[in-house]
Design an enzyme around this catalytic site. Sequence first.
Site, PDB file in Angstrom:
ATOM      1  N   PRO A   1       0.814  -1.221   0.000  1.00 20.07           N
ATOM      2  CA  PRO A   1       0.000   0.000   0.000  1.00 20.07           C
ATOM      3  C   PRO A   1       0.848   1.272   0.000  1.00 20.07           C
ATOM      4  O   PRO A   1       0.312   2.370  -0.147  1.00 20.07           O
ATOM      5  CB  PRO A   1      -0.802  -0.102   1.309  1.00 20.07           C
TER       6      PRO A   1
ATOM      7  N   GLU B   1       2.748  -8.219   8.313  1.00 21.87           N
ATOM      8  CA  GLU B   1       2.662  -6.775   8.526  1.00 21.87           C
ATOM      9  C   GLU B   1       3.482  -5.990   7.518  1.00 21.87           C
ATOM     10  O   GLU B   1       3.129  -4.893   7.125  1.00 21.87           O
ATOM     11  CB  GLU B   1       3.186  -6.424   9.917  1.00 21.87           C
TER      12      GLU B   1
HETATM   13  N1  ADE Z   1      -0.789  -5.413  -0.257  1.00 20.18           N
HETATM   14  C1  ADE Z   1      -1.717  -5.137   0.685  1.00 20.18           C
HETATM   15  N2  ADE Z   1      -2.495  -4.116   0.310  1.00 20.18           N
HETATM   16  C2  ADE Z   1      -2.057  -3.719  -0.918  1.00 20.18           C
HETATM   17  C3  ADE Z   1      -2.444  -2.703  -1.825  1.00 20.18           C
HETATM   18  N3  ADE Z   1      -3.452  -1.867  -1.575  1.00 20.18           N
HETATM   19  N4  ADE Z   1      -1.763  -2.587  -2.991  1.00 20.18           N
HETATM   20  C4  ADE Z   1      -0.734  -3.414  -3.256  1.00 20.18           C
HETATM   21  N5  ADE Z   1      -0.317  -4.378  -2.440  1.00 20.18           N
HETATM   22  C5  ADE Z   1      -0.964  -4.540  -1.277  1.00 20.18           C
END
Ligand code: ADE
Length: 244
Positions: A88, A115
């Site tokens: 993210p 995590e």
């Molecule tokens: N892994 C966990 N959440 C994610 C996201 N929003 N984009 C890419 N990889 C991720």
Amino acid sequence: MRFDVFTLLPETLNPYLSASILEKASARGLIEVHLHNIRDYTHDRHHTTDDTPYGGGGGMVMKPEPVFEAVETVLGSPPVCPVILLTPQGRLFDQKIAIELASHPQIALISGRYEGFDERIRQNLVTDEISIGDYVLTGGELPALILIDAVSRLLPGVLGDPTGAVDDSHGLGLLEYPHYTRPTEFRGQRVPEVLLSGDHAKIEAWRREQSLRRTLAKRPDMLEKAELTAADKKILQKIRQEER
Ligand code: ADE
């Protein structure tokens, strides 16, 4: 184009890869997706891929050794292709990034669990970090599938209709115009007359205006980045005046 996915859950990607346009693309040799289980590159009895964070706190951290070993065994050291970490924290995936990635003959994707990743993975192995949206998933497997899907459909021959992907890029940065198919009338609603006119210039102009209207109504933020012609700007001005 070749994709190498490094993951702890390779089996989660298979159902989609083997039951979609992507399966046809693989069968025709247009894409190759290689799945690698990071756990296969551990050497302890318990096949450990995560550990507790230095400094304390909750959650587990993905260990660097198996991830480095997996990527370097498959791709060499250092890898010559982009090595993309899915998290993210990455740059926000969009059509422009999909087009950019489609220009590479090969890309590697690292899908994490837990995590987070030991920071040295980010510092010394990865060349790019991508997020598919501002929300947190349980792992990077779905993001990897999304990226493979969006990139693959841009490759020549993957879509049945060769104009499909071209149309997207023509309208890059704008939402698509409304589509209609038979019947001409359904539950009292008729297909817009212009689409039945056979006048291609008129149809083209109507579609462009509809794209602009939709984008202004639903995603005005996209208009700031879209490539707009002088004619587009005039149309937008007209639409805004109608609204007043
Ligand atoms: N892994 C966990 N959440 C994610 C996201 N929003 N984009 C890419 N990889 C991720």
